[in-house]
Scaffold this motif. Structure first.
Motif, mmCIF file in Angstrom:
data_model
loop_
_atom_site.group_PDB
_atom_site.id
_atom_site.type_symbol
_atom_site.label_atom_id
_atom_site.label_comp_id
_atom_site.label_asym_id
_atom_site.label_seq_id
_atom_site.Cartn_x
_atom_site.Cartn_y
_atom_site.Cartn_z
ATOM 1 N N LYS A 39 0.826 -1.212 0.000
ATOM 2 C CA LYS A 39 0.000 0.000 0.000
ATOM 3 C C LYS A 39 0.860 1.263 0.000
ATOM 4 N N TYR A 40 2.140 1.152 0.374
ATOM 5 C CA TYR A 40 3.061 2.277 0.312
ATOM 6 C C TYR A 40 3.845 2.165 -0.992
ATOM 7 N N THR A 41 3.511 3.001 -1.949
ATOM 8 C CA THR A 41 4.136 2.891 -3.271
ATOM 9 C C THR A 41 5.394 3.744 -3.399
ATOM 10 N N THR A 42 5.606 4.680 -2.476
ATOM 11 C CA THR A 42 6.839 5.480 -2.456
ATOM 12 C C THR A 42 7.312 5.604 -1.013
ATOM 13 N N GLU A 44 8.023 8.281 0.492
ATOM 14 C CA GLU A 44 7.361 9.432 1.108
ATOM 15 C C GLU A 44 6.014 9.060 1.722
ATOM 16 N N GLU A 45 5.348 8.052 1.198
ATOM 17 C CA GLU A 45 4.045 7.628 1.710
ATOM 18 C C GLU A 45 4.155 6.827 3.013
ATOM 19 N N ALA A 46 5.301 6.266 3.266
ATOM 20 C CA ALA A 46 5.474 5.406 4.437
ATOM 21 C C ALA A 46 5.485 6.245 5.716
ATOM 22 N N GLU A 58 13.859 3.991 -1.036
ATOM 23 C CA GLU A 58 13.475 3.160 -2.172
ATOM 24 C C GLU A 58 14.741 2.604 -2.810
#
Length: 124
Positions: A39-42, A44-46, A58
């Protein structure tokens, strides 16, 4: 695995598999890498970790030669797997381009015959 990683926002993230370990050249320093849920694609989203020693980053795509094995991933067994994999890769015309990493897929309480481990060696 079910051990949560707790973030500043108190969001819990279930442990994922594999847990990837890499030993530094002096064999005294080990790094551990955890794969975040999809569900965390980058990065920054984590969620941000509570411990400042934890770094979220990444990693780009890479090509690896891989060998899978069961039982305990002792230093001796891992060294044998690494050497055999290097021989197989050379035989098949691949060039090793870095150090190996070890991936473990099971919690430590898993009985040895049911454990899954892999040695990854980057190749060109």
């Amino acid at each position: 695995m079910t051990a949560p990683v707790i973030t500043k926002e108190s969001e819990k993230i279930a442990m994922t598999a594999p847990v990837v370990t890499k030993t530094a050249g002096n064999d005294k320093l080990m790094t551990m890498q955890f794969i975040l849920p999809s569900k965390y694609t980058t990065a920054e989203e984590a969620p941000r970790p509570v411990d400042e020693r934890v770094v979220i980053r990444e990693e780009g795509e890479r090509k690896y030669g891989v060998v899978r094995f069961s039982w305990v991933a002792s230093d001796k067994v891992v060294a044998e797997k690494v050497e055999n994999l290097k021989k197989w890769l050379a035989r098949d015309g691949y060039k090793v381009s870095g150090d190996f990493v070890l991936a473990r897929y099971n919690p430590p309480w898993t009985l040895p015959p049911f454990r899954t481990n892999e040695v990854f060696i980057p190749i060109e």
